[in-house]
Design an enzyme around this catalytic site. Structure first.
Site, PDB file in Angstrom:
ATOM      1  CB  CYS A 232      -0.935   0.093   1.205  1.00 40.65           C
ATOM      2  SG  CYS A 232      -1.856  -1.406   1.500  1.00 40.65           S
TER       3      CYS A 232
ATOM      4  NE  ARG B 266       4.406   1.969  -0.716  1.00 42.09           N
ATOM      5  CZ  ARG B 266       5.598   1.785  -0.180  1.00 42.09           C
ATOM      6  NH1 ARG B 266       6.662   2.247  -0.801  1.00 42.09           N
ATOM      7  NH2 ARG B 266       5.745   1.157   0.954  1.00 42.09           N
TER       8      ARG B 266
ATOM      9  CD1 TRP C   1      -0.587  -5.856  -4.155  1.00 48.37           C
ATOM     10  CD2 TRP C   1      -0.185  -6.672  -2.114  1.00 48.37           C
ATOM     11  NE1 TRP C   1      -0.174  -7.156  -4.297  1.00 48.37           N
ATOM     12  CE2 TRP C   1       0.072  -7.687  -3.069  1.00 48.37           C
ATOM     13  CE3 TRP C   1      -0.011  -6.974  -0.765  1.00 48.37           C
ATOM     14  CZ2 TRP C   1       0.513  -8.962  -2.709  1.00 48.37           C
ATOM     15  CZ3 TRP C   1       0.418  -8.242  -0.408  1.00 48.37           C
ATOM     16  CH2 TRP C   1       0.685  -9.217  -1.372  1.00 48.37           C
TER      17      TRP C   1
ATOM     18  CG  ASN D 285       2.562   0.494   3.783  1.00 47.92           C
ATOM     19  OD1 ASN D 285       2.253  -0.640   3.434  1.00 47.92           O
ATOM     20  ND2 ASN D 285       3.789   0.969   3.653  1.00 47.92           N
ATOM     21  N   GLY D 286       1.120  -1.536   6.111  1.00 44.17           N
ATOM     22  CA  GLY D 286       1.803  -2.452   7.024  1.00 44.17           C
ATOM     23  C   GLY D 286       0.850  -3.563   7.433  1.00 44.17           C
TER      24      GLY D 286
ATOM     25  CD  GLU E 175      14.880 -10.874 -14.568  1.00 40.80           C
ATOM     26  OE1 GLU E 175      14.515 -11.331 -13.465  1.00 40.80           O
ATOM     27  OE2 GLU E 175      14.534  -9.759 -14.991  1.00 40.80           O
TER      28      GLU E 175
ATOM     29  CE  LYS F 195      11.188  -9.319 -14.785  1.00 48.30           C
ATOM     30  NZ  LYS F 195      12.113  -8.655 -13.907  1.00 48.30           N
TER      31      LYS F 195
ATOM     32  CD  GLU G  35       7.207  -9.545 -12.803  1.00 44.55           C
ATOM     33  OE1 GLU G  35       8.403  -9.426 -13.070  1.00 44.55           O
ATOM     34  OE2 GLU G  35       6.704  -9.127 -11.743  1.00 44.55           O
TER      35      GLU G  35
ATOM     36  CG  HIS H 274      18.805 -35.041 -14.556  1.00 41.65           C
ATOM     37  ND1 HIS H 274      19.305 -36.321 -14.502  1.00 41.65           N
ATOM     38  CD2 HIS H 274      19.795 -34.265 -15.075  1.00 41.65           C
ATOM     39  CE1 HIS H 274      20.565 -36.319 -14.944  1.00 41.65           C
ATOM     40  NE2 HIS H 274      20.877 -35.079 -15.297  1.00 41.65           N
TER      41      HIS H 274
ATOM     42  CE  LYS I 148       9.870  -0.994  -9.640  1.00 42.07           C
ATOM     43  NZ  LYS I 148      10.183  -2.271 -10.312  1.00 42.07           N
TER      44      LYS I 148
HETATM   45  C1  F6R Z   1      10.213  -9.005 -10.766  1.00 41.45           C
HETATM   46  C2  F6R Z   1      10.300  -8.046  -9.685  1.00 41.45           C
HETATM   47  C3  F6R Z   1      10.371  -8.561  -8.282  1.00 41.45           C
HETATM   48  C4  F6R Z   1      11.413  -7.766  -7.468  1.00 41.45           C
HETATM   49  C5  F6R Z   1      11.398  -8.235  -6.004  1.00 41.45           C
HETATM   50  C6  F6R Z   1      12.463  -7.552  -5.172  1.00 41.45           C
HETATM   51  O1  F6R Z   1      10.151  -8.374 -12.011  1.00 41.45           O
HETATM   52  O2  F6R Z   1      10.310  -6.867  -9.891  1.00 41.45           O
HETATM   53  O3  F6R Z   1      10.653  -9.914  -8.265  1.00 41.45           O
HETATM   54  O4  F6R Z   1      12.677  -7.969  -8.031  1.00 41.45           O
HETATM   55  O5  F6R Z   1      10.136  -7.965  -5.459  1.00 41.45           O
HETATM   56  O6  F6R Z   1      12.264  -6.181  -5.127  1.00 41.45           O
HETATM   57  P1  F6R Z   1      13.415  -5.196  -4.671  1.00 41.45           P
HETATM   58  O7  F6R Z   1      14.521  -5.307  -5.679  1.00 41.45           O
HETATM   59  O8  F6R Z   1      12.787  -3.848  -4.657  1.00 41.45           O
HETATM   60  O9  F6R Z   1      13.869  -5.654  -3.325  1.00 41.45           O
END
Ligand code: F6R
Length: 607
Positions: A2, A27, A74, A98-99, A479, A483, A486, A502, A602
């Site tokens: 949030c 957020r 969120w 937030n929390g 990675e 990506k 998501e 395997h 994020k």
């Molecule tokens: C994937 C992504 C997340 C962040 C993860 C860590 O595209 O963005 O997996 O990498 O939430 O976030 P930070 O780097 O802000 O600690």
């Protein structure tokens, strides 16, 4: 997670609150709300869904007030709905949080709250209930806040307005980030400084235990003991253009185009142009004293750690352990006093990473963070901090921060190798020279990646996608898969190419897209053999390689995507571009919300 905001000003605050919430939408974006003091009441609007829904509802009925709070959510406790959206209000108070409050059931059983009728399923409403109780009992406003937070177990950043105190916003913080801002027309509170960029000139990063009182002309901060404290205010240092999409359709697209700049600016910090060497010696760290390195992070940042394990072990011959932050402190790790723990985070606010940092510090281990957001909690709380210079990353899916993280970690490994004499000064110089080519190679990689738009069109109906690689291309495969899933919502899995037989080979069926990351080098032919094993079972291979590899490896391959030939040292950085572009184009093709994919946020500030 949030995002919260509070603004008190000489002007109407409704538009400013919405503007700040826009910047905080990363957020969380499953509901939003606003509460503003008007002459004889508190005006409140709450909606399910994105902020645009709130904006639409405010078009029907405007608010003229000059003090207000806002929230973008969120969901943790209680599904996304208007009822669960913040602010949570009573006749006495309105609050955004937030929390996570961990002792909600105990609090709800308190005799004081017996008569309070809860309307939502959230943990946050219990804070409203406590504040209302103390206000009803006649406590002064600030004492209501003090008494309430003394009862809370968990994390919180709060912005509170009381119905009978029209010009003040009260804030409190523990565990979740809260920034206070000031300018000529008023004061403000927000979950980060970007949110305050159009309403504050100077900001202060509040500390756990702080209580803040924002009035138009004065902002006062009190510590946990109730004493007034002076905290440092710094220039906000944000340019609004950093946080706009420019000519791009999405932030993610813009941010992929910023790989060259992010990598160039990050490496710049470590290049000694006079000597032509990579050095991180400005960072007051005696690297010779460390026997082992622990790299700890979440998500994409964790994958940058997995790549860095190869860097440190190859160049500096120092053993490296990598941990997902959410697992690290619960597995009772064996930590050597001479170890260095490195925490990698774009936001610098990820709760699991921060908790892992606190845990390492409590064991007396030296901590270093690699963070993108200046002055974030992890940056401030680690013993030492190195910054990635990626600039603001707004798209929920991390892109340029990943390559910037690799740039710091590679520079450290080269520096450490030179000190450990596992790398000669000449080798350092050679790699330094290679690193300087990275921005140009990344530009070229971006141009070539435009062709992946067509590739994306032909995989949108796939049931799933596999990503394969060996060496550092294995974490890059992870990675790529992360990506892809998501933002496209199509299942994707990253795997070491050599491990397929395997187990996962069983997943291969006719026309399943398999992205193989195959740079030239000693692992090339082995990976090509693994590719043939996939083709033999009907898989459709997209091979990502470079101009220099043999055409002979490409029989029966569905598509070969070629990057410019890149030096080994920076190969993974360059190969990240098509990996990010393919995910981006697929999600766009599917019509998904690329910058704000469903269920995600994020900055993950809850464990
Ligand atoms: C994937 C992504 C997340 C962040 C993860 C860590 O595209 O963005 O997996 O990498 O939430 O976030 P930070 O780097 O802000 O600690």
């Amino acid at each position: 997670m949030c995002g919260i905001i509070g603004i008190t000003s000489n002007e109407n605050v409704s538009a400013d609150i919405i503007g700040a919430l826009r910047k905080l939408e990363y957020r969380g974006y499953d509901s939003a709300g606003i509460a503003i003091h008007e002459s004889n009441k508190i005006f409140q609007r709450k909606v399910k869904g994105k902020l645009d829904n709130l904006v639409k509802s405010l078009e029907l009925e405007k608010s003229e007030g000059k003090t207000g709070i806002g929230h973008t959510r969120w969901a943790t406790h209680g599904k996304p709905s208007e009822r669960n959206a913040h602010p949570h209000s009573s006749p006495y108070v309105s609050l955004v949080h937030n929390g996570i409050i961990e002792n909600v059931s105990d609090l709800k059983n308190l005799a004081e709250l017996e008569e309070y009728s809860f309307e939502s399923e959230t943990d946050s409403e219990v804070i409203t209930a406590l504040l209302s109780h103390y206000r009803k009992e006649g406590y002064a406003h600030i004492d209501c806040v003090k008494e309430t937070i003394s009862k809370l177990v968990g994390s919180y950043a709060l912005a509170i307005i009381f119905s009978d105190q029209k010009e003040s916003i009260f804030g409190a913080k523990n565990g979740s980030p809260l920034v206070a801002g000031i300018n000529n027309s008023g004061t403000s509170l927000g979950s980060d400084s970007i949110a305050l960029s159009s309403v504050a000139e100077k900001v202060c990063y509040l500390e756990d235990g702080d209580i803040v009182v924002c009035n138009k002309n004065i902002l006062e901060i009190f510590n946990i003991a109730g004493e007034k404290v002076e905290r440092e205010f710094v220039d906000i240092g944000f340019d609004e253009t950093d946080i706009s999409k420019g000519n791009f359709q999405h932030f993610m697209e813009k941010e992929i185009h910023e790989h060259p700049q992010a990598v160039g600016e990050t490496f710049k910090q470590f290049i000694d142009h006079d000597k032509g060497l990579i050095t991180v010696s400005d960072f007051e760290l005696d690297f010779t004293s460390f026997s082992r390195i622990h790299l700890i992070a979440c998500g994409t940042a964790y994958y940058s750690c997995l790549v860095a394990k190869y860097y440190f072990e190859e160049y500096a011959r120092i053993p490296v352990d990598c941990d997902m932050a959410s697992e690290y402190r619960y597995r009772n790790p064996v930590l050597d006093k001479n170890a260095l723990c490195i925490f990698v985070s774009q936001s610098g606010e990820t709760a699991d990473t921060k908790a892992a940092l606190d845990y390492s510090k409590s064991l007396g281990i030296k901590t270093l963070s690699i963070v993108n957001v200046k002055n974030s909690s992890i940056a401030r709380e680690s013993d030492l901090c190195m910054y990635t210079k990626a600039g603001a990353e707004i798209g929920v899916a991390s892109t340029k921060a990943f390559t910037a993280q690799l740039s710091v970690l590679l520079s450290m490994a080269i520096h450490l190798g030179t000190i450990n004499k596992t790398l000669s000064e000449n080798q350092n110089k050679e790699i330094c020279h290679e690193i300087m080519k990275a921005p140009t190679l990344l530009e070229e990689a971006i141009k070539r990646s435009y062709s992946l738009k067509e590739t994306a069109q032909s995989i949108i109906n796939a049931k799933g996608v596999m990503y394969l690689g060996r060496g550092t291309s294995f974490p890059l495969a992870l990675e790529g898969a992360l990506k892809f899933k998501e933002i496209s919502y199509i299942h994707a899995e990253g795997y070491p190419a050599g491990e397929m037989k395997h187990g996962p080979l069983a997943l291969i069926e006719k026309d399943l897209p398999v992205v193989c990351i195959v740079p030239p080098g000693e692992l090339f032919h082995k990976t090509v053999s693994n590719i043939q094993e996939v083709i033999a079972r009907g898989g459709k291979i997209l091979m990502i390689t470079d101009d220099d590899t043999l055409q002979s490896g490409s029989e029966n391959i569905w598509q070969v995507f070629r990057l410019p030939k890149s030096p080994k040292s920076i190969e993974t950085i360059i190969y990240s571009v098509p990996i990010h572009m393919l995910a981006y184009y697929t999600a766009v093709e599917l019509g998904n919300d690329v910058d704000q994919p469903r269920n995600l946020a994020k900055s993950v500030t809850v464990e």
